[in-house]
Design a protein around this motif. Structure first.
Motif, PDB file in Angstrom:
ATOM      1  N   SER A  75       0.839  -1.205   0.000  1.00 24.77           N
ATOM      2  CA  SER A  75       0.000   0.000   0.000  1.00 24.77           C
ATOM      3  C   SER A  75       0.868   1.246   0.000  1.00 24.77           C
ATOM      4  O   SER A  75       0.549   2.238  -0.646  1.00 24.77           O
ATOM      5  CB  SER A  75      -0.896   0.017   1.231  1.00 24.77           C
ATOM      6  N   ASP A 202      -6.136  -0.490  -4.366  1.00 25.21           N
ATOM      7  CA  ASP A 202      -5.565  -1.137  -3.182  1.00 25.21           C
ATOM      8  C   ASP A 202      -6.549  -2.175  -2.657  1.00 25.21           C
ATOM      9  O   ASP A 202      -7.540  -1.824  -2.032  1.00 25.21           O
ATOM     10  CB  ASP A 202      -5.264  -0.088  -2.112  1.00 25.21           C
ATOM     11  N   GLU A 203      -6.269  -3.439  -2.927  1.00 26.68           N
ATOM     12  CA  GLU A 203      -7.152  -4.532  -2.504  1.00 26.68           C
ATOM     13  C   GLU A 203      -8.622  -4.202  -2.747  1.00 26.68           C
ATOM     14  O   GLU A 203      -9.424  -4.212  -1.804  1.00 26.68           O
ATOM     15  CB  GLU A 203      -6.928  -4.841  -1.020  1.00 26.68           C
TER      16      GLU A 203
END
Ligand SMILES: Nc1ncnc2c1ncn2[C@@H]1O[C@H](COP(=O)(O)OP(=O)(O)OP(=O)(O)O)[C@@H](O)[C@H]1O
Ligand SMILES: [Mg+2]
Lengths: 291, 322
Positions: A75, A202-203
């Motif tokens: 991240s 991000d995810e």
């Protein structure tokens, strides 16, 4: 670090025709075409060295996956790519992140301009507490984008995010009236509404069920035609399914302080990483023996 | 792993008892006490209403509604008396208007600064200062108005706008009281608004920044709408404080029931009248005595209506983020 590919010095000349995306594994150039690259990227949070010397190049119209165990700095790296880390007062970035050859950490660069070209989708769906329509219209309005007809633009973005049919009758309702998976697609639609060049995710599926996940994976594959996508994921299958290239990170404890600093282990075509990793740590992680 | 046979070897009591092992009197007593605390303020409010109703009705048996709700003249202690409450309502509105003109923009601005712009260090210093300012006794503000602000206002009065604001004010003026009341209310508005804005989830800000919003756009287009209910609450709190404020107007606004919204004149507010009349010796049963209750009821009802309007507004316009 051995397998880090350096970008083609000519940069953009390797343009991949969209037909090659039918099978992302074939026809993929050996070196990414260098829309973005990080050079010697180091990130610190206060005195904590979070990420060490990352060199990565991201190819145009490709999906690049960043994988690795929790806390290895995925991240952090992602947030450096559009200067979202500026919002964290303690964060400090060294090295450079080049976007079309311009260092986005250069002295005259405005982070707001950077983020207008490099959009971000977050782990947890975060629609604005506004109507579905206004969620999409917000971006074009704030950046002063010339849009002929906002209604058409909103429809186009929602269609691109594969959400139109589900929400076309309730555009005036709050974005929060949608399910989690719909909210995430709304956030993706919101991001593409400003026509960015690169989309960071991000995810994006970590809060979603398998059906919503697969909808978003299909969406990513579609979006690859027009955008460069960089995605952080914990889901090996997802990385294997959707990405063209994969970067594997891990965290190594410092001998003296014990702080776990993230570093890039291996970066290659996804097929290479998953079928024939060069680094033992990659292989262990992929096969589930680690992390 | 599991065997097909049921686990017979486990000891299990013959009789299963799921009733409470004790009546838990302690907990019940605490809940009762908490309920009483909550009920107390309701009871006090009901008490106030009852205390107001009877004398107010008595007042209206002596003075007609038409006479009370007029702007003609306000002189309840004179012979013959006059009860045009419009005059002191105007006085209250006058001072409140100038107070809010200062307090709402400045308070909201301070809140936006503290919540969206201030460094953690600046916040650590400024927030306690604001909270201390909230606790300054209003009588101090009153004296500040009379001895410090009034001379400045009289010196710097914009006479270059002839006719617009009139002549420089005298010793007592709505301008001085309104200005200082505005300063007094800034911390209330700022601190309540800032709490509401800081409670807006960081993820919403990130979303807005991630699209390329400027700080100002994040503040005005995302954070303020999401925090609207708290911000409106802070405004209403500010208005209520202004309408109910007594000391500053008593000291700095004078006591002339002028019918004006101009800032350069002396005015009498509803609260100042009540304070004045109640501190003199008024005999129970006189018309002055009942007038105090009538004005008190009017104040009570107006703040109630204000609050109801604000609740309706908030319901209508807030962007709920949960
Ligand atoms: N705002 C912050 N302040 C201080 N340290 C931070 C901050 N954000 C992240 N870190 C630290 O930096 C390191 C990398 O964090 P990061 O969030 O990038 O990891 P990640 O690889 O994304 O992990 P995950 O897979 O769990 O999301 C971690 O050790 C984390 O504790
Ligand atoms: Mg992460």
């Amino acid at each position: 670090m051995s397998a880090v590919t350096t970008p083609d010095p000519q940069g953009d000349i390797v343009s991949t025709p969209s037909t090659t995306h039918a099978d992302p594994r074939s026809g993929l150039p050996d070196a990414p075409s260098g829309v973005m690259e990080t050079v010697g990227l180091n990130v610190y949070y206060g005195g904590f060295h979070a990420v060490h010397d990352v060199d990565l190049a991201f190819g145009r119209n490709e999906i690049t996956a960043l994988i690795g165990p929790s806390g290895c700095g995925k991240s952090t790296v992602l947030r450096c790519l559009n200067r979202m880390n500026d919002l964290i007062p303690a964060a400090r970035v060294e090295g450079s992140v080049n976007y079309h050859g311009i260092d986005i950490y250069g002295p005259k660069v405005d982070p707001i301009e950077v983020r207008r070209r490099i959009g971000m989708v977050f782990q947890k769906p975060n629609p604005f507490p506004k109507s579905i329509y206004d969620n999409i219209a917000y971006g074009p309005r704030v950046i002063g984008m010339q849009v002929d007809n906002m209604d058409d633009h909103v429809e186009r973005c929602l269609r691109q995010a594969a959400l139109w049919d589900e929400v076309k009758d309730k555009l005036k309702e709050s974005g929060y009236s949608l399910s989690g998976g719909q909210q995430q697609r709304l956030c993706i639609a919101r991001t593409i509404a400003t026509a960015p060049d690169v989309i960071l995710m991000d995810e994006p599926c970590s809060a979603l069920d398998p059906i919503a996940t697969s909808a978003i994976e299909d969406l990513m594959t579609d979006l690859r035609e027009d955008y460069t996508i960089i995605i952080v994921t914990h889901n090996m299958q997802q990385a294997a399914r959707v990405s063209d290239r994969t970067a594997f990170f891990t965290a190594r404890p410092d001998e003296t302080t014990g702080n776990r600093t993230g570093l890039l282990v291996e970066y290659d075509k996804t097929s290479q990483i998953f079928e024939n990793p060069r680094d033992q740590r990659t292989e262990d992680y992929i096969s589930g023996r680690f992390g | 792993m599991s065997t097909a046979a049921p686990p017979t070897d486990r000891t299990r009591p013959d009789q299963i008892d799921l009733t409470a092992s004790s009546p838990r009197w302690g907990e019940k007593a605490i809940v009762g006490w908490l309920f009483l605390c909550a009920a107390f303020s309701v009871l006090v409010t009901v008490g106030i209403v009852f205390a107001l109703v009877e004398p107010t009705l008595e007042f209206f048996s002596r003075v007609s509604l038409g006479e009370f709700f007029s702007f003609d003249e306000w002189a309840p202690t004179f012979q013959p008396p006059a009860f045009g409450v419009g005059r002191i309502v105007a006085g209250t509105l006058n001072v409140t208007f100038y107070a809010l003109l200062i307090a709402l923009p400045a308070g909201l601005g301070a809140a936006i600064y503290l919540s969206e712009y201030a460094s953690p260090r600046a916040k650590r210093i400024l927030k306690p200062v604001l909270e201390v300012l909230e606790g300054v006794p209003t009588v101090a503000y009153g004296f500040f108005a009379l001895t410090f602000i009034t001379p400045i206002i009289r010196e710097l009065w914009p006479t270059f706008l002839p006719g617009a604001l009139g002549d420089p004010p005298g010793i007592f003026s709505a301008a001085s009281a309104g200005l200082v009341m505005g300063i007094m209310i800034i911390p209330t508005v700022a601190s309540v608004s800032q709490d509401a804005m800081s409670a807006v989830p960081a993820s919403l800000r990130e979303a807005a920044y991630g699209i390329g919003s400027t700080r100002m756009q994040v503040a005005t287009k995302v954070v303020v709408p999401a925090a609207l209910s708290g911000i409106v609450a802070s405004f209403i709190l500010g208005i209520s404080r202004a309408v109910g404020e007594t000391m500053i107007v008593l000291i700095a606004a004078g006591a002339t029931p002028n019918l004006t919204l101009l800032p350069n004149e002396s005015v009498l507010t509803m609260t100042a009248f009540i304070a004045q009349a109640s501190t003199g010796d008024i005999a129970t049963g006189t018309i002055t005595y009942y007038t105090v209750f009538a004005v008190g009821s009017l104040l009570f009802v107006s703040t109630l209506v204000l609050n109801m309007i604000s609740i309706a507004l908030v319901r209508r316009y807030r962007e709920a983020y949960e």
